[in-house]
Design an enzyme around this catalytic site. Structure first.
Site: not given
Ligand code: FAD
Ligand code: NAI
Length: 464
Positions: A32, A37-38, A40, A49, A179-180, A316, A440
């Site tokens: 890493e 924890g990456g 997430c 959250k 608006g994602g 995640a 219920h």
């Molecule tokens: P990551 O969690 O990105 O972990 C990858 C790890 O690999 C990182 O720690 C990185 O440092 C490491 N790494 C990368 N390259 C190398 C390398 N060459 N050598 C060593 N280490 C390396 N998902 C949900 O399901 N529910 C949610 O509520 C949710 N909310 C989110 C909110 C936000 C703001 C964001 C940005 C994402 C959210 N996600 C959510 C998405 C979720 O965080 C990711 O889908 C998830 O973390 C992916 O897990 P992963 O293990 O594939 O990658």
């Molecule tokens: P997203 O893919 O969900 O949404 C991005 C949005 O931005 C899309 O609606 C797209 O049309 C819009 N967009 C792209 N370019 C644009 C521009 N130039 N101007 C205006 N709008 C534009 O991506 P987001 O919100 O960045 O999240 C990334 C990923 O993280 C999600 O797809 C999801 O997989 C994960 N995530 C999951 C969460 C959860 O499970 N609750 C919470 C947050 C993130």
């Protein structure tokens, strides 16, 4: 001799794969470059959250009078909100470190580069070391995508989700590009903390993967809380201004400008695969998105990839599920990844969750379906929890009445969706849900009512 597995990345994909491989008797090294924890745990699911929960507590406190509770709410202490978030993150990250120890997984700090299925070089401040093994699981995740908008890059007032999670104060005005999921969740939190929020979305529909009808209901509730949403609009440029930035947009051919203290770019995420040496190792990818089969194996035997680095579903729980599949296959099993039970959740107020097909999916795939809907205004527990705002919508196959999809907007939707995921996984049909007695008063009763409604036999609403 134990099989040696090298896992690249300690997020929910990588650390879960590492534990599963260790459970199956492998000798595991996890590499890493940053924090265990990456995304997430550190800058994704958990900190968002935590902020949303603080926001919800604030909102509930402000609305306490409605429930007969006489509270004077002075406001909030942003430093304490941030400290609470940090404490939760730290506890979970230390928990992962503990799990690594318990499972005898060696953690190596540094950036991994793949040389072959048997060798990974790891660079860190201490130099370069080789990790030798039999198989590799890549779980390198993703990072925020950058928007090619003039004036955005390197502007300190333009932030991504990571920046938005650790602001030193709540901005008075926040313009969100995209608006994602990220845009909507953070807009909800900052809106409650007092920011005036505007969301600019390029496409006609927000939350691309969610059911359109329920998305519209959520949008209406976001607008009711004062969040301005402008869809089908283009951010043309960003300029510095006295109070932050001026954001120039174009909608229906007309130009408009917004002043904002901060701009959050949330336009999607890109795979973090640049430093892995994919081409050198001969691993097939599509512009950095690693290609795998449903065993999670790449084109190179013994090298697997999971989670966000595939550039498909970036969640995640998807990464973790794929991690278990990859680990099992690396240890000689024949596990397959099937994403049909993977829910999509949006942590808004009320929450929004769906699993299986949306109505748009069913139409696009020309599947004959029937719909059942149940309003939460007719569900006792929802009425108590949030005044009955929300709806349950179920989709059944027309001929066999199998569960195709379930979509819930309402309190605890993200918890309740688990029942629907199980139903889809078990290939349940409408009578399986109907014959299950739901407690219920619970919101789960509304899920059963949604299925009853599909059969035109809902008890607590009019069947049309
Ligand atoms: P990551 O969690 O990105 O972990 C990858 C790890 O690999 C990182 O720690 C990185 O440092 C490491 N790494 C990368 N390259 C190398 C390398 N060459 N050598 C060593 N280490 C390396 N998902 C949900 O399901 N529910 C949610 O509520 C949710 N909310 C989110 C909110 C936000 C703001 C964001 C940005 C994402 C959210 N996600 C959510 C998405 C979720 O965080 C990711 O889908 C998830 O973390 C992916 O897990 P992963 O293990 O594939 O990658
Ligand atoms: P997203 O893919 O969900 O949404 C991005 C949005 O931005 C899309 O609606 C797209 O049309 C819009 N967009 C792209 N370019 C644009 C521009 N130039 N101007 C205006 N709008 C534009 O991506 P987001 O919100 O960045 O999240 C990334 C990923 O993280 C999600 O797809 C999801 O997989 C994960 N995530 C999951 C969460 C959860 O499970 N609750 C919470 C947050 C993130």
């Amino acid at each position: 001799m134990a099989i040696k597995i090298s896992v690249i990345g300690g997020g929910p994909g990588g650390y879960v794969a590492a534990i599963r491989a260790a459970q199956l008797g492998a000798e595991v090294t996890l590499i890493e470059k940053n924090n265990l924890g990456g995304t997430c745990l550190n800058v994704g699911c958990i900190p968002t959250k935590a902020l949303l929960h603080s926001a919800e507590v604030l909102e509930e406190a402000k609305n306490a009078g409605e429930y007969g509770i006489d509270l004077t709410v002075k406001g909030f202490d942003w430093n304490k909100v941030q400290a609470k978030k940090a404490a939760i993150v730290n506890q979970l990250v230390s928990g992962v470190a503990g799990l690594m120890k318990i499972n005898k997984i060696k953690v190596v700090k540094g950036t991994a580069k793949i040389e072959s299925a048997a060798s990974v070089s790891v660079s860190s401040a201490n130099g370069v070391q080789k990790v030798v093994g039999d198989k590799i699981i890549i779980a390198s995740g993703s990072t925020p995508a950058s928007a090619p908008i003039p004036g955005l890059k390197d502007n300190p007032n333009c932030i991504d989700s990571t920046g938005a999670l650790s602001l030193d104060k709540v901005p008075q005005t926040l313009l969100v590009i995209g608006g994602g999921v990220i845009g909507i969740e953070l807009a909800t939190a900052y809106g409650i903390f007092g920011a005036k929020v505007v969301i600019i979305e390029a496409l006609p529909k927000l939350l691309p993967m969610m059911d359109s009808e329920l998305t519209n209901a959520l949008i209406a509730s976001l607008q009711k809380r004062g969040i301005q949403i402008i869809a089908q609009a283009k951010v043309v440029s960003i300029e510095n201004s006295a109070n932050g930035v001026k954001v120039n947009i174009e909608k229906d051919g007309k130009k408009e400008a917004f002043e904002a203290q901060k701009v959050l770019a949330a336009i999607g995420r890109r795979t973090d695969t640049e430093t892995l040496g994919l081409d050198g190792a001969g691993i097939k990818h599509d512009r950095g998105r690693i290609i795998v089969d449903d065993n999670m194996q790449t084109n190179i035997k013994g090298i697997y990839a999971i989670g966000d680095c595939l550039g498909k579903v970036m969640l995640a729980h998807t990464a973790s599920a794929q991690g278990e599949v990859a680990a099992e296959n690396a240890l000689g099993h024949n596990a397959k990844y099937d994403g049909k039970t993977s829910p999509s959740c949006v942590y808004t107020i009320p929450e929004f969750a769906g699993v299986g097909l949306t109505e748009d999916d069913a139409k696009a795939q020309k599947i004959d379906y029937i719909v059942g809907k149940f309003p939460l205004s007719a569900n006792g527990k929802s009425l108590i929890a949030n005044g009955g705002v929300g709806i349950v919508k179920v989709l059944l196959g027309k001929e066999y009445k199998e569960v195709l999809g379930v979509h819930i907007l309402g309190p605890r939707a993200t918890d309740i969706i688990g029942e629907a995921a199980l139903a889809i996984g078990m290939e349940a049909a409408v009578e399986d849900i109907i014959e299950t007695i739901h407690a219920h008063p619970t919101i789960t009763e509304a899920v059963r009512e949604g299925f009853l409604a599909a059969e035109k036999r809902a008890i607590h609403s009019v069947n049309k």
